[in-house]
Write a protein that holds these residues in place. Structure first.
Motif, PDB file in Angstrom:
ATOM      1  N   GLY A  94      58.896  65.986  55.844  1.00 11.49           N
ATOM      2  CA  GLY A  94      59.021  65.704  57.264  1.00 11.49           C
ATOM      3  C   GLY A  94      59.671  66.846  58.021  1.00 11.49           C
ATOM      4  N   ALA A  95      60.750  67.419  57.453  1.00 20.16           N
ATOM      5  CA  ALA A  95      61.438  68.524  58.125  1.00 20.16           C
ATOM      6  C   ALA A  95      60.546  69.752  58.228  1.00 20.16           C
ATOM      7  N   VAL A  96      59.820  70.070  57.152  1.00 20.39           N
ATOM      8  CA  VAL A  96      58.929  71.236  57.165  1.00 20.39           C
ATOM      9  C   VAL A  96      57.787  71.020  58.152  1.00 20.39           C
ATOM     10  N   MET A  97      57.228  69.813  58.175  1.00 26.67           N
ATOM     11  CA  MET A  97      56.114  69.555  59.084  1.00 26.67           C
ATOM     12  C   MET A  97      56.556  69.638  60.538  1.00 26.67           C
ATOM     13  N   GLN A  98      57.728  69.121  60.858  1.00 29.06           N
ATOM     14  CA  GLN A  98      58.223  69.207  62.229  1.00 29.06           C
ATOM     15  C   GLN A  98      58.466  70.656  62.634  1.00 29.06           C
ATOM     16  N   ALA A  99      58.977  71.465  61.719  1.00 27.71           N
ATOM     17  CA  ALA A  99      59.203  72.873  62.030  1.00 27.71           C
ATOM     18  C   ALA A  99      57.882  73.628  62.145  1.00 27.71           C
ATOM     19  N   LEU A 100      56.940  73.334  61.267  1.00 31.43           N
ATOM     20  CA  LEU A 100      55.671  74.041  61.258  1.00 31.43           C
ATOM     21  C   LEU A 100      54.866  73.774  62.520  1.00 31.43           C
ATOM     22  N   THR A 101      54.851  72.522  62.967  1.00 27.29           N
ATOM     23  CA  THR A 101      54.056  72.144  64.137  1.00 27.29           C
ATOM     24  C   THR A 101      54.859  72.200  65.434  1.00 27.29           C
ATOM     25  N   VAL A 276      60.248  57.803  56.589  1.00 26.25           N
ATOM     26  CA  VAL A 276      61.388  58.505  55.999  1.00 26.25           C
ATOM     27  C   VAL A 276      61.422  59.944  56.495  1.00 26.25           C
ATOM     28  N   GLY A 277      60.260  60.602  56.499  1.00 25.81           N
ATOM     29  CA  GLY A 277      60.188  61.982  56.958  1.00 25.81           C
ATOM     30  C   GLY A 277      60.347  62.136  58.449  1.00 25.81           C
ATOM     31  N   LEU A 278      60.302  61.057  59.207  1.00 29.19           N
ATOM     32  CA  LEU A 278      60.531  61.111  60.652  1.00 29.19           C
ATOM     33  C   LEU A 278      61.987  60.865  60.987  1.00 29.19           C
ATOM     34  N   MET A 279      62.574  59.837  60.396  1.00 27.32           N
ATOM     35  CA  MET A 279      63.919  59.427  60.776  1.00 27.32           C
ATOM     36  C   MET A 279      64.981  60.429  60.336  1.00 27.32           C
ATOM     37  N   ILE A 280      64.930  60.862  59.085  1.00 26.27           N
ATOM     38  CA  ILE A 280      66.006  61.681  58.548  1.00 26.27           C
ATOM     39  C   ILE A 280      66.115  63.045  59.226  1.00 26.27           C
ATOM     40  N   PRO A 281      65.021  63.806  59.420  1.00 25.31           N
ATOM     41  CA  PRO A 281      65.187  65.090  60.126  1.00 25.31           C
ATOM     42  C   PRO A 281      65.788  64.948  61.519  1.00 25.31           C
ATOM     43  N   HIS A 282      65.468  63.860  62.243  1.00 24.26           N
ATOM     44  CA  HIS A 282      66.060  63.648  63.556  1.00 24.26           C
ATOM     45  C   HIS A 282      67.567  63.413  63.442  1.00 24.26           C
ATOM     46  N   LEU A 283      67.966  62.598  62.488  1.00 17.00           N
ATOM     47  CA  LEU A 283      69.388  62.353  62.271  1.00 17.00           C
ATOM     48  C   LEU A 283      70.096  63.645  61.875  1.00 17.00           C
ATOM     49  N   VAL A 284      69.493  64.389  60.984  1.00 14.83           N
ATOM     50  CA  VAL A 284      70.099  65.627  60.490  1.00 14.83           C
ATOM     51  C   VAL A 284      70.225  66.658  61.601  1.00 14.83           C
ATOM     52  N   ARG A 285      69.185  66.781  62.434  1.00 20.21           N
ATOM     53  CA  ARG A 285      69.194  67.777  63.503  1.00 20.21           C
ATOM     54  C   ARG A 285      70.338  67.519  64.488  1.00 20.21           C
ATOM     55  N   ALA A 286      70.674  66.261  64.697  1.00 18.44           N
ATOM     56  CA  ALA A 286      71.799  65.927  65.576  1.00 18.44           C
ATOM     57  C   ALA A 286      73.132  66.365  64.965  1.00 18.44           C
ATOM     58  N   LEU A 287      73.179  66.476  63.640  1.00 20.82           N
ATOM     59  CA  LEU A 287      74.418  66.860  62.962  1.00 20.82           C
ATOM     60  C   LEU A 287      74.541  68.360  62.765  1.00 20.82           C
ATOM     61  N   THR A 288      73.426  69.033  62.517  1.00 16.28           N
ATOM     62  CA  THR A 288      73.462  70.433  62.104  1.00 16.28           C
ATOM     63  C   THR A 288      72.958  71.409  63.155  1.00 16.28           C
ATOM     64  N   GLY A 289      72.230  70.914  64.178  1.00 15.08           N
ATOM     65  CA  GLY A 289      71.554  71.830  65.075  1.00 15.08           C
ATOM     66  C   GLY A 289      70.194  72.212  64.502  1.00 15.08           C
ATOM     67  N   PRO A 290      69.550  73.236  65.073  1.00 16.03           N
ATOM     68  CA  PRO A 290      68.165  73.530  64.707  1.00 16.03           C
ATOM     69  C   PRO A 290      67.983  74.419  63.484  1.00 16.03           C
ATOM     70  N   ASP A 291      69.062  74.845  62.838  1.00 18.75           N
ATOM     71  CA  ASP A 291      68.956  75.798  61.734  1.00 18.75           C
ATOM     72  C   ASP A 291      68.422  75.107  60.481  1.00 18.75           C
ATOM     73  N   LEU A 292      67.235  75.514  60.051  1.00 17.76           N
ATOM     74  CA  LEU A 292      66.606  74.880  58.888  1.00 17.76           C
ATOM     75  C   LEU A 292      67.318  75.191  57.580  1.00 17.76           C
ATOM     76  N   ARG A 293      68.145  76.207  57.558  1.00 19.74           N
ATOM     77  CA  ARG A 293      68.917  76.475  56.340  1.00 19.74           C
ATOM     78  C   ARG A 293      69.897  75.339  56.054  1.00 19.74           C
ATOM     79  N   TRP A 294      70.234  74.557  57.086  1.00 17.84           N
ATOM     80  CA  TRP A 294      71.072  73.373  56.910  1.00 17.84           C
ATOM     81  C   TRP A 294      70.262  72.084  56.988  1.00 17.84           C
ATOM     82  N   ILE A 295      69.243  72.059  57.842  1.00 20.91           N
ATOM     83  CA  ILE A 295      68.431  70.845  57.986  1.00 20.91           C
ATOM     84  C   ILE A 295      67.792  70.472  56.648  1.00 20.91           C
TER      85      ILE A 295
END
Length: 349
Positions: A94-101, A276-295
């Motif tokens: 989910g995180a990779v797909m959101q970043a890719l698109t 699962v791939g939709l909910m978790i990246p959104h929650l994580v992005r609110a905690l870490t910001g947009p940096d995929l090294r943490w997402i």
């Protein structure tokens, strides 16, 4: 902010990722790992059959073959391990797909990837008589790859927009699930094999299944984590990414390989599990910001928390029967998806 060294390929300038935020992020990741440990323990200890904690411990470390030992070590333990692996795969996908698109609504279930894998597996069961995971996996990979390619083309390829991709994925998912339902209704002999698999379930887990699916999920996970820097660069725009040294075609190709491995293997093992791939990246992005090294690391830790937690809920709410985990995640994810659609800033996608 000036730097005294050249930026590595795909590295975000220091001004966009302040070093002072590293310590809170690391502590948060450690806390997430602690939550995952607790949920993992709950998945082994809690189920449709109530077993005292001392007998759970006995089944794990002093196995004698009693009924409770069999439930703990031969049923719950493989189920928990498979949930961990599949959760990691779906969260990273989910995180990779959101970043890719560049689409915050992207999800393997929403963009047709899971539906493509499901349609291919159902076809293999019904028309070719395939019954083993080894056979499921290859058909799931093929279906996931074809579905993702078709959605990408329908969405406009290089000119794809988030709305067009979401619409193309929705249409593809609806068409494929219509086909799946038609096959199931017409083939009554295969219906029993498919009916639980198509809603998404961990109930059929065993250590042999875990061993067969592990190499595919591990490979997809390693590729996804390695793409953090180039995907960070692509988030700044194609021209900026090229200036930072990112190879766009190679990054997109590797991302599609990772998505195919993660979604194909997860769907082959458990059936289609959505949101699962939709909910978790959104929650994580609110905690870490947009940096995929943490997402990506956060998603890899928190997605199994959601999946195993949903599985435990499904086992408890319908005792002595159980509610499949795919149903529980859909009930949890549906309201969140509606909330995301209605948010004011999503109107400009």
């Amino acid at each position: 902010m000036l730097v005294d060294r050249p930026l590595e390929r795909g590295e975000i300038p220091p001004a966009a990722a302040p070093p002072r935020r590293i310590a809170p992020r690391a502590l948060g990741l450690l806390a997430a790992a602690g939550v995952l440990l607790l949920v993992t323990a709950a998945s082994i200890a809690v189920g449709a059959k109530q077993i005292p904690l001392d007998q759970v411990w006995h089944g794990l470390f002093h196995y004698t073959g009693s009924d409770t030992d069999v439930v703990v070590k031969d049923v719950r333990l493989p189920r928990t391990v498979l949930g961990l692996l599949v959760g990691v795969g779906l969260g990273l996908a989910g995180a990779v797909m959101q970043a890719l698109t560049r689409n915050p609504l992207a999800d393997p279930g929403l963009l047709g990837v899971n539906a493509g894998a499901s349609a291919a597996v159902v076809s293999a069961i019904s028309f070719l008589g395939v019954t083993s995971l080894t056979g499921y996996v290859w058909f799931a990979f093929l279906g996931a790859a074809i579905a993702s390619a078709v959605v990408y083309v329908l969405g406009g390829s290089r000119g794809a927009t988030p709305i067009r991709l979401a619409l193309a994925g929705t249409a593809m998912t609806a068409a494929l699930y219509g086909y799946i339902n038609a096959v199931m209704l017409l083939d009554t002999a295969a219906l029993d094999k498919m009916r639980f698999w198509t809603v998404g379930s961990l109930a059929s887990a065993n250590m042999s299944l875990v061993g067969q699916v592990l190499p595919f999920l591990a490979t997809g996970t390693l590729i996804a984590l390695a793409l953090a820097r180039p995907l960070n660069a692509m988030a700044l725009g194609d021209d900026t990414a090229r200036a930072l040294g990112a190879h766009l075609t190679r990054t997109r190709a590797l991302a599609m390989v990772s998505l195919t491995l993660l979604c194909g293997a997860a769907t082959a093992a458990c059936g289609p599990i959505v949101f699962v791939g939709l909910m978790i990246p959104h929650l994580v992005r609110a905690l870490t910001g947009p940096d995929l090294r943490w997402i990506l690391p956060y998603a890899a830790v928190l997605s199994p928390v959601l999946l195993l937690g949903a599985d435990v809920i499904g086992r408890v709410v319908a005792r002595p029967a159980e509610l499949q985990v795919g149903i529980v995640t859909a009930l949890m994810g549906g309201p969140l998806f509606i909330h995301l659609i209605r948010r004011r800033r999503m109107a400009h996608l």
